[in-house]
Design a protein around this motif. Structure first.
Motif, mmCIF file in Angstrom:
data_model
loop_
_atom_site.group_PDB
_atom_site.id
_atom_site.type_symbol
_atom_site.label_atom_id
_atom_site.label_comp_id
_atom_site.label_asym_id
_atom_site.label_seq_id
_atom_site.Cartn_x
_atom_site.Cartn_y
_atom_site.Cartn_z
ATOM 1 N N LEU A 175 0.826 -1.211 0.000
ATOM 2 C CA LEU A 175 0.000 0.000 0.000
ATOM 3 C C LEU A 175 0.862 1.263 0.000
ATOM 4 O O LEU A 175 0.557 2.242 -0.680
ATOM 5 C CB LEU A 175 -0.847 -0.049 1.277
ATOM 6 C CG LEU A 175 -2.093 0.766 1.415
ATOM 7 C CD1 LEU A 175 -3.136 0.261 0.434
ATOM 8 C CD2 LEU A 175 -2.642 0.627 2.846
ATOM 9 N N VAL A 176 1.942 1.240 0.787
ATOM 10 C CA VAL A 176 2.751 2.459 0.918
ATOM 11 C C VAL A 176 3.893 2.512 -0.094
ATOM 12 O O VAL A 176 4.496 3.573 -0.298
ATOM 13 C CB VAL A 176 3.322 2.623 2.358
ATOM 14 C CG1 VAL A 176 2.210 2.722 3.365
ATOM 15 C CG2 VAL A 176 4.290 1.519 2.716
ATOM 16 N N ALA A 177 4.193 1.378 -0.741
ATOM 17 C CA ALA A 177 5.370 1.318 -1.622
ATOM 18 C C ALA A 177 5.403 2.435 -2.680
ATOM 19 O O ALA A 177 6.451 3.046 -2.889
ATOM 20 C CB ALA A 177 5.465 -0.064 -2.279
ATOM 21 N N PRO A 178 4.259 2.758 -3.329
ATOM 22 C CA PRO A 178 4.338 3.809 -4.362
ATOM 23 C C PRO A 178 4.691 5.186 -3.798
ATOM 24 O O PRO A 178 5.061 6.077 -4.545
ATOM 25 C CB PRO A 178 2.912 3.832 -4.951
ATOM 26 C CG PRO A 178 2.275 2.555 -4.530
ATOM 27 C CD PRO A 178 2.920 2.167 -3.243
ATOM 28 N N ARG A 179 4.570 5.359 -2.486
ATOM 29 C CA ARG A 179 4.830 6.665 -1.870
ATOM 30 C C ARG A 179 6.182 6.711 -1.156
ATOM 31 O O ARG A 179 6.455 7.651 -0.416
ATOM 32 C CB ARG A 179 3.732 7.010 -0.850
ATOM 33 C CG ARG A 179 2.328 6.851 -1.369
ATOM 34 C CD ARG A 179 2.009 7.780 -2.505
ATOM 35 N NE ARG A 179 2.255 9.177 -2.185
ATOM 36 C CZ ARG A 179 2.196 10.166 -3.056
ATOM 37 N NH1 ARG A 179 1.915 9.910 -4.314
ATOM 38 N NH2 ARG A 179 2.426 11.408 -2.675
ATOM 39 N N ALA A 180 6.996 5.645 -1.300
ATOM 40 C CA ALA A 180 8.241 5.551 -0.530
ATOM 41 C C ALA A 180 9.454 5.440 -1.451
ATOM 42 O O ALA A 180 9.351 4.953 -2.582
ATOM 43 C CB ALA A 180 8.170 4.325 0.376
ATOM 44 N N ALA A 181 10.621 5.886 -0.920
ATOM 45 C CA ALA A 181 11.865 5.711 -1.680
ATOM 46 C C ALA A 181 12.180 4.220 -1.780
ATOM 47 O O ALA A 181 12.639 3.735 -2.818
ATOM 48 C CB ALA A 181 13.004 6.461 -0.972
ATOM 49 N N SER A 182 11.923 3.483 -0.693
ATOM 50 C CA SER A 182 12.063 2.020 -0.719
ATOM 51 C C SER A 182 11.266 1.453 0.443
ATOM 52 O O SER A 182 11.026 2.153 1.435
ATOM 53 C CB SER A 182 13.533 1.597 -0.584
ATOM 54 O OG SER A 182 13.970 1.807 0.757
ATOM 55 N N VAL A 183 10.827 0.209 0.309
ATOM 56 C CA VAL A 183 10.171 -0.480 1.428
ATOM 57 C C VAL A 183 10.828 -1.838 1.591
ATOM 58 O O VAL A 183 10.904 -2.625 0.643
ATOM 59 C CB VAL A 183 8.658 -0.669 1.202
ATOM 60 C CG1 VAL A 183 8.032 -1.382 2.397
ATOM 61 C CG2 VAL A 183 7.960 0.662 0.980
ATOM 62 N N THR A 184 11.330 -2.082 2.806
ATOM 63 C CA THR A 184 11.926 -3.380 3.128
ATOM 64 C C THR A 184 11.003 -4.102 4.089
ATOM 65 O O THR A 184 10.627 -3.548 5.120
ATOM 66 C CB THR A 184 13.318 -3.187 3.785
ATOM 67 O OG1 THR A 184 14.117 -2.413 2.909
ATOM 68 C CG2 THR A 184 13.980 -4.524 4.068
ATOM 69 N N CYS A 185 10.653 -5.325 3.736
ATOM 70 C CA CYS A 185 9.787 -6.137 4.603
ATOM 71 C C CYS A 185 10.644 -7.204 5.258
ATOM 72 O O CYS A 185 11.392 -7.895 4.573
ATOM 73 C CB CYS A 185 8.717 -6.834 3.774
ATOM 74 S SG CYS A 185 7.594 -5.701 2.962
#
Ligand code: SAM
Length: 332
Positions: A175-185
């Motif tokens: 959900l937040v990935a398009p609004r972030a520089a990167s997302v690490t799970c």
């Protein structure tokens, strides 16, 4: 074969009373309307074209059975289906009936309901809004779901490098990935991580790592924002998890945590793998505060609609620019 006894049983009187309550077609028509909107007797009468006295007596029975919520506003009395208060068997029976019943009468009722709602407050501009002003979150309006709102509101966010701790398969990270520089799970389960890697967003900058939230596999001060959503209940040692969150966040970085408030439904939550039976908001705030976080807010923000109505706590915090005395974030 003998009748097998369910874990939570109604006795025969309760069962037959419940069946009788749902054994009248007119009552089901009223329920179908009341599940959509809170309505007065006059509105129900207009929508169904039943006699007003019949509508009133059905409502009295439903109220007596605990199926309705009643709200008085000025001279009007509004009725609505109160699924939160209904017993679990009643809610289940109603669900089955609602999902498996289709009838021209129900369609006509709901068409008439639409024009009744449109005509409320006598205005053409915002009659629906005026009729529910002050309690809008409790009412249906076409397309206005919490999920749609969450997806839209994320559009306002501007995020940096985000870490999602105990991310599951990345449903929320996506959900937040398009609004972030990167997302690490990061998640303990190899299988869950592999499922996350199949997500389309994984190709577009969503990264998955297998790891334990008690010893996060990242260097210190690496992330700008941290999500700890529905994760703390899984921690063997919540204190270590909070210390790890503080360690990997950059000074000034933001954290949001969602977890359960204390409850007595461990038999239920253990089945989902929980190790902690909820956290009192004040203790949670102290725990984060003692690990170098400045806590912005911490409290119960919602309650599940279905039984057992577990309360959910949301905490927002920022890692202090400098470690708090006695709470220096260190790797355990
Ligand atoms: C309820 S899911 C939450 C997923 C996600 N945060 C969400 O809200 O949709 C909890 C996740 O925690 C993971 N988990 C449990 N213990 C963990 C640990 N010690 N370290 C990292 N992940 C863990 C589980 O594998 C599971 O995917």
């Amino acid at each position: 074969m003998p009748w097998s006894r369910p874990a939570v049983a109604m006795d025969l009187n309760d069962s037959s009373a419940l069946a009788r309550l749902c054994s009248d077609g007119s009552r089901l028509r009223l329920l179908a309307l009341l599940a959509v909107e809170e309505l007065t007797v006059a509105e129900l009468t207009a929508a169904t074209r039943l006699a007003q006295s019949r509508v009133s007596s059905h409502l009295a029975r439903l109220r007596e059975a605990g199926w309705l919520r009643v709200r008085r506003h000025g001279t009007q009395t509004y009725h609505a289906l109160d699924e939160e208060r209904m017993s679990a068997p009643a809610r289940e029976l109603w669900r089955v009936l609602r999902e498996s019943t289709g009838d021209a009468l129900l369609d006509e009722d709901s068409e008439r309901l639409a024009s009744i709602i449109a005509g409320r407050a006598g205005g053409a501009d915002a009659p629906w809004a005026e009729s529910v002003a002050g309690t809008m979150e409790r009412h249906y309006s076409p397309g206005r779901t919490w999920e749609a709102a969450a997806r839209a509101l994320v559009g306002l966010a501007q995020l940096g490098h985000v870490l999602d701790v105990a991310s599951g398969d990345g449903a929320l990270a996506e959900l937040v990935a398009p609004r972030a520089a990167s997302v690490t799970c990061v998640d303990l389960s190899v299988r869950v991580v592999q499922a996350g890697q199949q997500r389309p967003a994984a190709a577009a900058g969503l990264r998955f790592v297998v790891g334990d939230m008690h010893a996060l596999p990242f260097p210190g001060a690496r992330f700008d924002q941290l999500m700890l959503l529905n994760s703390l209940s899984y921690a063997e040692e919540p204190t270590r998890v909070v210390a790890e969150c503080a360690r990997v966040l950059k000074p000034g970085g933001a954290l949001v945590a969602v977890t359960l408030a204390p409850h007595r439904h461990e038999a239920l939550t253990r089945g989902y793998g929980h190790r902690q039976a909820g956290f009192p908001p004040d203790e949670l705030a102290v725990l984060f505060g003692s690990h170098g976080f400045h806590v912005g807010s911490c409290g119960v923000t919602s309650r599940e609609r279905r039984a057992p109505h577990l309360a959910v706590v949301t905490l927002t915090a920022r890692r202090s620019p400098t470690p708090a005395p006695g709470g220096a974030p260190t790797r355990p």
